[in-house]
Scaffold this motif. Sequence first.
Motif, PDB file in Angstrom:
ATOM      1  N   ALA A  12       0.829  -1.209   0.000  1.00  0.00           N
ATOM      2  CA  ALA A  12       0.000   0.000   0.000  1.00  0.00           C
ATOM      3  C   ALA A  12       0.864   1.259   0.000  1.00  0.00           C
ATOM      4  N   LEU A  13       1.950   1.241   0.745  1.00  0.00           N
ATOM      5  CA  LEU A  13       2.868   2.379   0.738  1.00  0.00           C
ATOM      6  C   LEU A  13       3.420   2.613  -0.667  1.00  0.00           C
ATOM      7  N   CYS A  14       3.787   1.533  -1.335  1.00  0.00           N
ATOM      8  CA  CYS A  14       4.301   1.651  -2.698  1.00  0.00           C
ATOM      9  C   CYS A  14       3.220   2.156  -3.649  1.00  0.00           C
ATOM     10  N   ALA A  15       2.022   1.601  -3.534  1.00  0.00           N
ATOM     11  CA  ALA A  15       0.939   1.996  -4.431  1.00  0.00           C
ATOM     12  C   ALA A  15       0.631   3.481  -4.301  1.00  0.00           C
ATOM     13  N   ALA A  16       0.678   4.001  -3.072  1.00  0.00           N
ATOM     14  CA  ALA A  16       0.400   5.422  -2.852  1.00  0.00           C
ATOM     15  C   ALA A  16       1.424   6.314  -3.543  1.00  0.00           C
ATOM     16  N   ALA A  17       2.613   5.760  -3.789  1.00  0.00           N
ATOM     17  CA  ALA A  17       3.665   6.514  -4.470  1.00  0.00           C
ATOM     18  C   ALA A  17       3.752   6.167  -5.954  1.00  0.00           C
ATOM     19  N   GLY A  18       2.805   5.364  -6.453  1.00  0.00           N
ATOM     20  CA  GLY A  18       2.805   4.986  -7.853  1.00  0.00           C
ATOM     21  C   GLY A  18       3.830   3.928  -8.209  1.00  0.00           C
ATOM     22  N   VAL A  19       4.210   3.126  -7.218  1.00  0.00           N
ATOM     23  CA  VAL A  19       5.236   2.095  -7.412  1.00  0.00           C
ATOM     24  C   VAL A  19       4.599   0.721  -7.271  1.00  0.00           C
ATOM     25  N   ASP A  20       4.974  -0.211  -8.134  1.00  0.00           N
ATOM     26  CA  ASP A  20       4.467  -1.583  -8.039  1.00  0.00           C
ATOM     27  C   ASP A  20       5.296  -2.383  -7.042  1.00  0.00           C
ATOM     28  N   PHE A  21       4.639  -3.366  -6.415  1.00  0.00           N
ATOM     29  CA  PHE A  21       5.269  -4.131  -5.338  1.00  0.00           C
ATOM     30  C   PHE A  21       5.033  -5.611  -5.559  1.00  0.00           C
ATOM     31  N   LEU A  22       6.071  -6.403  -5.337  1.00  0.00           N
ATOM     32  CA  LEU A  22       5.970  -7.863  -5.369  1.00  0.00           C
ATOM     33  C   LEU A  22       6.518  -8.428  -4.073  1.00  0.00           C
ATOM     34  N   ASP A  23       5.822  -9.421  -3.507  1.00  0.00           N
ATOM     35  CA  ASP A  23       6.439 -10.195  -2.432  1.00  0.00           C
ATOM     36  C   ASP A  23       7.179 -11.345  -3.101  1.00  0.00           C
ATOM     37  N   ALA A  24       8.440 -11.486  -2.768  1.00  0.00           N
ATOM     38  CA  ALA A  24       9.305 -12.412  -3.504  1.00  0.00           C
ATOM     39  C   ALA A  24      10.248 -13.123  -2.553  1.00  0.00           C
ATOM     40  N   GLY A  25       9.665 -13.880  -1.626  1.00  0.00           N
ATOM     41  CA  GLY A  25      10.474 -14.644  -0.684  1.00  0.00           C
ATOM     42  C   GLY A  25      11.378 -15.632  -1.405  1.00  0.00           C
ATOM     43  N   VAL A  26      12.523 -15.894  -0.812  1.00  0.00           N
ATOM     44  CA  VAL A  26      13.501 -16.766  -1.469  1.00  0.00           C
ATOM     45  C   VAL A  26      13.854 -17.954  -0.579  1.00  0.00           C
ATOM     46  N   THR A  27      14.268 -19.034  -1.219  1.00  0.00           N
ATOM     47  CA  THR A  27      14.798 -20.195  -0.518  1.00  0.00           C
ATOM     48  C   THR A  27      16.149 -20.559  -1.137  1.00  0.00           C
ATOM     49  N   GLY A  28      16.957 -21.283  -0.354  1.00  0.00           N
ATOM     50  CA  GLY A  28      18.276 -21.666  -0.845  1.00  0.00           C
ATOM     51  C   GLY A  28      19.324 -20.603  -0.626  1.00  0.00           C
ATOM     52  N   GLY A  29      19.212 -19.908   0.527  1.00  0.00           N
ATOM     53  CA  GLY A  29      20.038 -18.740   0.784  1.00  0.00           C
ATOM     54  C   GLY A  29      21.534 -18.954   0.690  1.00  0.00           C
ATOM     55  N   THR A  30      22.022 -20.139   1.050  1.00  0.00           N
ATOM     56  CA  THR A  30      23.465 -20.369   1.019  1.00  0.00           C
ATOM     57  C   THR A  30      24.006 -20.378  -0.402  1.00  0.00           C
ATOM     58  N   ALA A  31      23.121 -20.518  -1.399  1.00  0.00           N
ATOM     59  CA  ALA A  31      23.552 -20.524  -2.800  1.00  0.00           C
ATOM     60  C   ALA A  31      23.215 -19.212  -3.502  1.00  0.00           C
ATOM     61  N   ALA A  32      22.952 -18.161  -2.730  1.00  0.00           N
ATOM     62  CA  ALA A  32      22.528 -16.894  -3.323  1.00  0.00           C
ATOM     63  C   ALA A  32      23.545 -16.345  -4.302  1.00  0.00           C
ATOM     64  N   ALA A  33      24.826 -16.517  -4.007  1.00  0.00           N
ATOM     65  CA  ALA A  33      25.880 -15.970  -4.861  1.00  0.00           C
ATOM     66  C   ALA A  33      26.220 -16.877  -6.037  1.00  0.00           C
ATOM     67  N   GLN A  34      25.549 -18.021  -6.142  1.00  0.00           N
ATOM     68  CA  GLN A  34      25.784 -18.957  -7.252  1.00  0.00           C
ATOM     69  C   GLN A  34      24.541 -19.087  -8.135  1.00  0.00           C
ATOM     70  N   ASN A  35      23.727 -18.024  -8.205  1.00  0.00           N
ATOM     71  CA  ASN A  35      22.478 -18.047  -8.970  1.00  0.00           C
ATOM     72  C   ASN A  35      21.627 -19.240  -8.557  1.00  0.00           C
ATOM     73  N   GLY A  36      21.588 -19.515  -7.242  1.00  0.00           N
ATOM     74  CA  GLY A  36      20.957 -20.731  -6.751  1.00  0.00           C
ATOM     75  C   GLY A  36      19.672 -20.552  -5.984  1.00  0.00           C
ATOM     76  N   LEU A  37      19.117 -19.336  -5.931  1.00  0.00           N
ATOM     77  CA  LEU A  37      17.895 -19.116  -5.169  1.00  0.00           C
ATOM     78  C   LEU A  37      16.654 -19.536  -5.956  1.00  0.00           C
ATOM     79  N   THR A  38      15.645 -20.012  -5.220  1.00  0.00           N
ATOM     80  CA  THR A  38      14.300 -20.138  -5.763  1.00  0.00           C
ATOM     81  C   THR A  38      13.500 -18.957  -5.246  1.00  0.00           C
ATOM     82  N   VAL A  39      12.834 -18.240  -6.149  1.00  0.00           N
ATOM     83  CA  VAL A  39      12.084 -17.041  -5.788  1.00  0.00           C
ATOM     84  C   VAL A  39      10.597 -17.356  -5.862  1.00  0.00           C
ATOM     85  N   LEU A  40       9.884 -17.092  -4.778  1.00  0.00           N
ATOM     86  CA  LEU A  40       8.459 -17.369  -4.667  1.00  0.00           C
ATOM     87  C   LEU A  40       7.722 -16.033  -4.738  1.00  0.00           C
ATOM     88  N   VAL A  41       7.087 -15.765  -5.872  1.00  0.00           N
ATOM     89  CA  VAL A  41       6.600 -14.427  -6.172  1.00  0.00           C
ATOM     90  C   VAL A  41       5.081 -14.343  -6.079  1.00  0.00           C
TER      91      VAL A  41
END
Length: 293
Positions: free
Chosen positions: A118-147
Motif C-alpha cells: 500500500a505504501l508503494c501503491a500510494a507513491a505509484g510504485v508496483d510491489f511484489l512479495d518475492a520470498g527466497v529459498t536456498g540462501g546459502t547458494a545466493a551468490a551462485q544463482n541458486g535461489l528459488t524465488v516465490l513471487v
Amino acid sequence: MTTGTTASDSGTAPRAGVVGLGMIGGGVAVSLARRGRIPTVYDVRPGISDSLEGVPEQVPTLAEVARGSDVVLVAVLDADQARAVLTGEDGLLSAAHPGLVVALLSTVALEEVRELAALCAAAGVDFLDAGVTGGTAAAQNGLTVLVGGPDDVVERARPVLDDFAKRVVHCGELGTGMTMKLARNALTYSVWAAVRESALIATAGGISLPRLLEVVSDTDGGAAPLTLLQVHAAGITVPEERVASADLLAQKDLAAVQEFAASAGIEVPIVDAARPHMRAVYSGELPSAARPA
C-alpha cells in the motif's frame, strides 16, 4: 499500478537495484553481476560491496538506487527495516518513477506485505512479495524465488529475477509468494524440531546419534516427509478404512513414545501436538476456511 513508459515498453533491459548486502542481498548482487546485469547497490554499512565480486561501489542513498533502477530487490532483516527503506529520508519512494517495481525478498507477515504494498501503491510504485529459498547458494544463482503479484508486474520484473535465481515461481496474487514461503518454513522448522525430538528419545534410551541416523536413513521408505503431501496433491482420496487403520496404528505408536518419554523424564512436544491430529494427517482433511477458493 504505475503508468508511463517502462523499461519493457521502451524495449530496454530493466535496470536492477539491490538494497541490503548481507548473505541474500550480497549474493543476489553477485549473481546479477555474473549475468552482466550490474546492479545499483546500497547498504547501511559502508564499503560492504567492496568484497562482492563484480559488484560496483555502493551509492550513498536509497533514492539513488531508485533513480538508477527499474526493479529494486529489497533484502533486509524485517518489515521495520523494509518500511524504513521505502519511506525514510531519501528512501526509495522519495525517488519513485513510472515503472518502478520493488520486490521484497525478506520474510515478513502477510499483513506487513499488504502494508508495504500500500505504501508503494500510494507513491505509484508496483510491489511484489518475492520470498527466497536456498540462501546459502545466493551468490551462485541458486535461489528459488516465490513471487506474489499481478501478472504484468511479475513479467516486467522477470528478467531481473531470472538473472539471479535458479527458479522463479509465480504463486499468484499479492501475498501468495510469502504464503508459500511461510508454508515451506513451517515444514522446515517443524521437521528440524521433530528430528531433534527423535534424537532426544534415542539418546535417552542409550542409542547414539550416528546409529539413529543410520537407521532412519536406511528405513525411511513410505514414511518420507513428503509422501502424504504427494498423495493429497495428486487428488488421491485415501479410503476411510485406510485412514482409520493408519490412525489406530499411529495412536498406539505415539502413545508408546509418550509413555517412554514420561519414564525417561523428557518432553516430547512435537509428538504431543501431532498425536491428536493424525487422522487429519492421513486423510489430508483441511478446515473449510483453509481450502483454496
